[in-house]
Every structure is written in structure tokens, then in C-alpha cells.
Design a protein around this motif. Sequence first.
Motif, PDB file in Angstrom:
ATOM      1  N   ASP A   1       0.843  -1.193   0.000  1.00 32.62           N
ATOM      2  CA  ASP A   1       0.000   0.000   0.000  1.00 32.62           C
ATOM      3  C   ASP A   1       0.877   1.241   0.000  1.00 32.62           C
TER       4      ASP A   1
ATOM      5  N   LEU B   1       1.270   5.537  -1.696  1.00 30.91           N
ATOM      6  CA  LEU B   1       0.600   6.664  -2.326  1.00 30.91           C
ATOM      7  C   LEU B   1       0.938   6.719  -3.812  1.00 30.91           C
ATOM      8  N   PRO B   2       0.103   7.375  -4.634  1.00 27.66           N
ATOM      9  CA  PRO B   2       0.396   7.511  -6.072  1.00 27.66           C
ATOM     10  C   PRO B   2       1.759   8.148  -6.301  1.00 27.66           C
ATOM     11  N   GLY B   3       2.504   7.590  -7.261  1.00 29.18           N
ATOM     12  CA  GLY B   3       3.823   8.116  -7.588  1.00 29.18           C
ATOM     13  C   GLY B   3       4.955   7.565  -6.752  1.00 29.18           C
TER      14      GLY B   3
ATOM     15  N   ARG C   1       6.543   0.733  -4.950  1.00 28.45           N
ATOM     16  CA  ARG C   1       6.262  -0.267  -3.917  1.00 28.45           C
ATOM     17  C   ARG C   1       7.535  -0.964  -3.430  1.00 28.45           C
TER      18      ARG C   1
END
Length: 246
Positions: free
Chosen positions: A226, A228-230, A233
Amino acid sequence: MRKFLLATAIGAVMAPGILHANELPDVDADAEGTHWSGNGELGLALSRGNTDSQTLLGRLSLAREDERWKHEAGLAFQYGQQDDIDSAYRYEAFGKTGLRLGERSRLSGSARTERDHFAAYEYQSTAAFSYGHDAVKTEATHLDFEIGPGYRWSKLQGVRVHENGGVVRGLMDFGHRFNDSTSVYDTLLVEAGRDNTFARNEAGVQVRMSDALALKAGVEVRHNTDVLPGIHRTDTLTTVNVSYGF
């Protein structure tokens, strides 16, 4: 919250001893193998992922083991310049106490906390109980497994949203010594929760140059499901360290 985390972590580490202290015979504190041993590392790292940098890193590990108990504790840090502009840092502290139930099984309480300036999570702190089993235990090779429930406090980078909740903690620790100078290792840690699953795998080779000094090369892979966008991982860290044992 900090006091609650500290109390929970201490409880996780000490609880097995409280539960079983009266069920086991005393062991001579001066017996062979009951002293603390340690290992310190210092080296350079090449990081790719959320942080692209050349980084200085270090680690200090302490351990003590006897017929009943196995204790581990340590600190680790990573510091450098990201894109020659921003300072990047990561540090971690951890501790674990295990009580042997038999020749190859044990109960453990563990706690760890880490803070990371540029990764997906600003901090993650976990306290857990685990059942451990030594699947392979020879002079040259060991393969250990641990699994159990825990609780994690965490916060995504750059937002005021906390993700606190229960996790399942799993650990696999493998090591093999080819000869007196050369050995390999692989350690996998997984903390799986509803909001995020964190996994870290460290693998490498160590070559002894003397009784105390060794050269250690390894790769660390860290993954969060999990983010955040950008944000990536997965982060990888390639290291070459000088290791000193004491």
C-alpha cells in the motif's frame, strides 16, 4: 501513543519469561555460551527505487544465547544525499527475546521500529509474539522459521493518516557456511496487515579476512503493498560492508 508503544513492546519481549520462569531449571550465568556477542558493520550502499543515492550505512547487532533463552538487539542506519540535493535517512531499532520449549522450538516476543525519510512509510513500529522452529540445525547450516500475531503502528509519507492495526508476523532465517572463511545468508521478514503488507529480504555473502574482520556484500529488497500515487512499492539496496565481530 509513544508510552503505549513502549509498554507494549516491553511486554512482548518479557511476557514469555514471565509465563515460564517457574517451569524451567536454573542455568549457571557463567556457563559457556551465555556471554553477549556482537557484530558491527560500516559500508557504502547504492539505492534504487524511491531513493536514488549513494549512501553511508551502519549496523550494530548484539546476541546472547543459553539453554533457555535467546536474546537479540540492534540498531541500523542509512544516511546520504538524494540527487545531490536532499539528505536521505533511515534508521531502525529492534529487539527480541526467545524462550526455548524444546531442542528445536521456542516462543519469542519481538519489537522493532523504523523511520524512513523518503520511502513509502514515514514510520512503521511493530510488537509481536511468535512461535519459532529450527527446521535445520547443523554445524554448517541453520534454517529457522517464526510466525505469530502482532500489532503495528504506521503512517504513510506526507499525509496525516495513521494505519494502526493487527498483523501476522513471519520470519525465515537461513545461513550456510561453506568453510571457515566463506558463508551465505538469507533473511525474510513479513508483516502482513489489512492496510499494508511489508516484506524485507536480505541476502548476501560474507568472507572472513581474520578472526574479527570480514567483507560482506548483500542485497536488501523492501516491499510495501500500500503506497501513495507516484511512490514505488519496492526499494532495493546493494551494499558492500566491512564487518567486525566481538
